[in-house]
Design an enzyme around this catalytic site. Structure first.
Site, short mmCIF file in Angstrom:
data_model
loop_
_atom_site.label_atom_id
_atom_site.label_comp_id
_atom_site.label_asym_id
_atom_site.label_seq_id
_atom_site.Cartn_x
_atom_site.Cartn_y
_atom_site.Cartn_z
N LYS A 14 -14.80 38.09 43.69
CA LYS A 14 -15.30 38.10 45.07
C LYS A 14 -16.32 39.22 45.26
O LYS A 14 -17.36 39.04 45.88
CB LYS A 14 -14.16 38.33 46.08
CG LYS A 14 -13.12 37.24 46.12
CD LYS A 14 -12.21 37.35 47.34
CE LYS A 14 -11.36 38.59 47.44
NZ LYS A 14 -10.26 38.70 46.48
N ARG A 88 -6.35 36.55 54.93
CA ARG A 88 -5.48 36.43 53.76
C ARG A 88 -4.18 35.72 54.09
O ARG A 88 -3.37 35.49 53.19
CB ARG A 88 -5.16 37.82 53.22
CG ARG A 88 -6.04 38.22 52.04
CD ARG A 88 -5.68 39.63 51.64
NE ARG A 88 -5.85 39.89 50.24
CZ ARG A 88 -6.87 40.60 49.73
NH1 ARG A 88 -7.83 41.03 50.51
NH2 ARG A 88 -6.94 40.84 48.45
N ARG A 127 -10.79 46.01 34.58
CA ARG A 127 -11.83 46.36 35.55
C ARG A 127 -11.96 47.88 35.70
O ARG A 127 -10.98 48.60 35.79
CB ARG A 127 -11.49 45.74 36.91
CG ARG A 127 -12.41 46.20 38.04
CD ARG A 127 -12.41 45.25 39.19
NE ARG A 127 -11.12 45.05 39.83
CZ ARG A 127 -10.91 44.15 40.79
NH1 ARG A 127 -11.89 43.39 41.21
NH2 ARG A 127 -9.70 44.02 41.32
N ARG A 162 -8.94 51.05 39.48
CA ARG A 162 -8.29 51.04 40.79
C ARG A 162 -6.79 51.17 40.61
O ARG A 162 -6.22 50.61 39.68
CB ARG A 162 -8.60 49.71 41.50
CG ARG A 162 -9.87 49.71 42.28
CD ARG A 162 -10.26 48.36 42.79
NE ARG A 162 -9.20 47.57 43.42
CZ ARG A 162 -9.41 46.42 44.05
NH1 ARG A 162 -10.64 45.93 44.15
NH2 ARG A 162 -8.41 45.75 44.58
N ARG A 173 0.29 41.31 43.37
CA ARG A 173 -0.83 40.83 44.19
C ARG A 173 -1.03 39.33 43.98
O ARG A 173 -1.32 38.59 44.92
CB ARG A 173 -2.13 41.59 43.84
CG ARG A 173 -2.08 43.05 44.29
CD ARG A 173 -3.14 43.87 43.60
NE ARG A 173 -4.48 43.52 43.98
CZ ARG A 173 -5.56 43.68 43.21
NH1 ARG A 173 -5.45 44.20 42.01
NH2 ARG A 173 -6.74 43.33 43.65
P1 AMP Z 1 -9.00 43.62 47.61
O1 AMP Z 1 -9.96 44.75 47.37
O2 AMP Z 1 -9.58 42.52 48.44
O3 AMP Z 1 -8.38 43.11 46.32
O4 AMP Z 1 -7.79 44.23 48.48
C1 AMP Z 1 -7.00 45.29 47.98
C2 AMP Z 1 -5.73 45.43 48.79
O5 AMP Z 1 -6.02 45.74 50.16
C3 AMP Z 1 -4.84 44.20 48.87
O6 AMP Z 1 -4.02 44.05 47.71
C4 AMP Z 1 -4.01 44.53 50.13
O7 AMP Z 1 -3.04 45.53 49.84
C5 AMP Z 1 -5.06 45.15 51.03
N1 AMP Z 1 -5.76 44.13 51.87
C6 AMP Z 1 -7.05 43.73 51.75
N2 AMP Z 1 -7.37 42.81 52.67
C7 AMP Z 1 -6.23 42.62 53.41
C8 AMP Z 1 -5.91 41.76 54.51
N3 AMP Z 1 -6.80 40.90 55.02
N4 AMP Z 1 -4.64 41.84 55.01
C9 AMP Z 1 -3.75 42.69 54.51
N5 AMP Z 1 -3.97 43.51 53.46
C10 AMP Z 1 -5.21 43.48 52.91
#
Ligand code: AMP
Length: 216
Positions: A14, A88, A127, A162, A173
């Site tokens: 993404k 999400r 990553r 990360r 996740r």
């Molecule tokens: P990402 O960078 O999109 O993989 O997001 C990293 C982490 O942020 C996720 O594993 C969640 O812990 C949190 N997160 C991101 N977007 C959301 C969302 N829309 N709702 C709840 N938690 C989120």
């Protein structure tokens, strides 16, 4: 240009697609993961709470994420934008549907990135992200490795893993994605907004297909 919502499992690409559309097509980008990583840096009760949940691969509650997301969307609503990581859950999707209606947004497409789950673990655990320019690399895939270990090719910044890209957190996740986020596919299909893009092919092919969806 159509607004874009990206739905994909963790580490499916993404962020890479978003960076391309920002740099080459003038899109604005809202990444709720980036917003929350900034919150997690705060030395406050909220910061520690968010950081703890993210390290475990759990979602952050709607009481925290919804107002933060709304604030960002309102800033850029008159430009073409990409939503990366939001919605999400079905509750977040309903919230977004109402918000779009309130602010008059209907021209959007939802792209689901379809990817072989066996690839994802290596994509996540390999990553590395630049701490200064956010460029991403992968230590397992030729063509994506940095030229010098742990140094960004583009700006010379430090590369880090990360905290949620460890094997254990990735598995959490992914499970949460399957149970909470995958139902959005049927949700947006029913609205006639969903397009599927195969993400098992080269980056160039993925980007071509994404652009085609945006122009349809
Ligand atoms: P990402 O960078 O999109 O993989 O997001 C990293 C982490 O942020 C996720 O594993 C969640 O812990 C949190 N997160 C991101 N977007 C959301 C969302 N829309 N709702 C709840 N938690 C989120």
């Amino acid at each position: 240009m159509k607004n874009l919502i990206l739905i994909a499992p963790p580490a499916a690409g993404k962020g890479t697609i978003s960076s391309y559309l920002v740099e080459n097509m003038g899109y604005q980008h809202i990444s709720t993961g980036d917003i929350l990583r900034n919150v997690a840096k705060e030395d406050s009760e909220r910061g520690h709470f968010v950081s703890g949940l993210m390290k475990e691969g759990k979602f952050i509650g709607d009481d925290i994420i919804l107002p933060l997301f709304k604030e960002e969307l309102l800033k850029i609503k008159n430009q073409s934008f990409i939503l990366d990581g939001f919605p999400r859950t079905i509750v977040q999707a309903d919230y977004l549907t109402d918000l779009f209606q309130e602010i008059g947004i209907d021209d959007y497409v939802v792209i689901q990135l379809e990817i072989d789950s066996s690839l994802l673990l290596k994509r996540a655990t390999g990553r590395r992200v630049c701490t200064s320019c956010k460029a991403t690399y992968n230590v397992y895939f030729d063509g994506f490795k940095p030229k010098v270990e742990n140094v960004c090719d583009q700006c010379g910044g430090d590369l880090i893993q990360r905290e949620d890209d460890t094997e254990e957190t990735f598995k959490n996740r992914y499970e949460v994605y399957r149970s909470e986020t995958e139902p959005l596919i049927a949700y947006y299909e029913a609205k006639g907004k969903l397009k599927k893009v195969n993400a098992n092919v080269t980056e160039e092919e993925i980007l071509e297909n994404v652009k085609r969806c945006l122009n349809d």
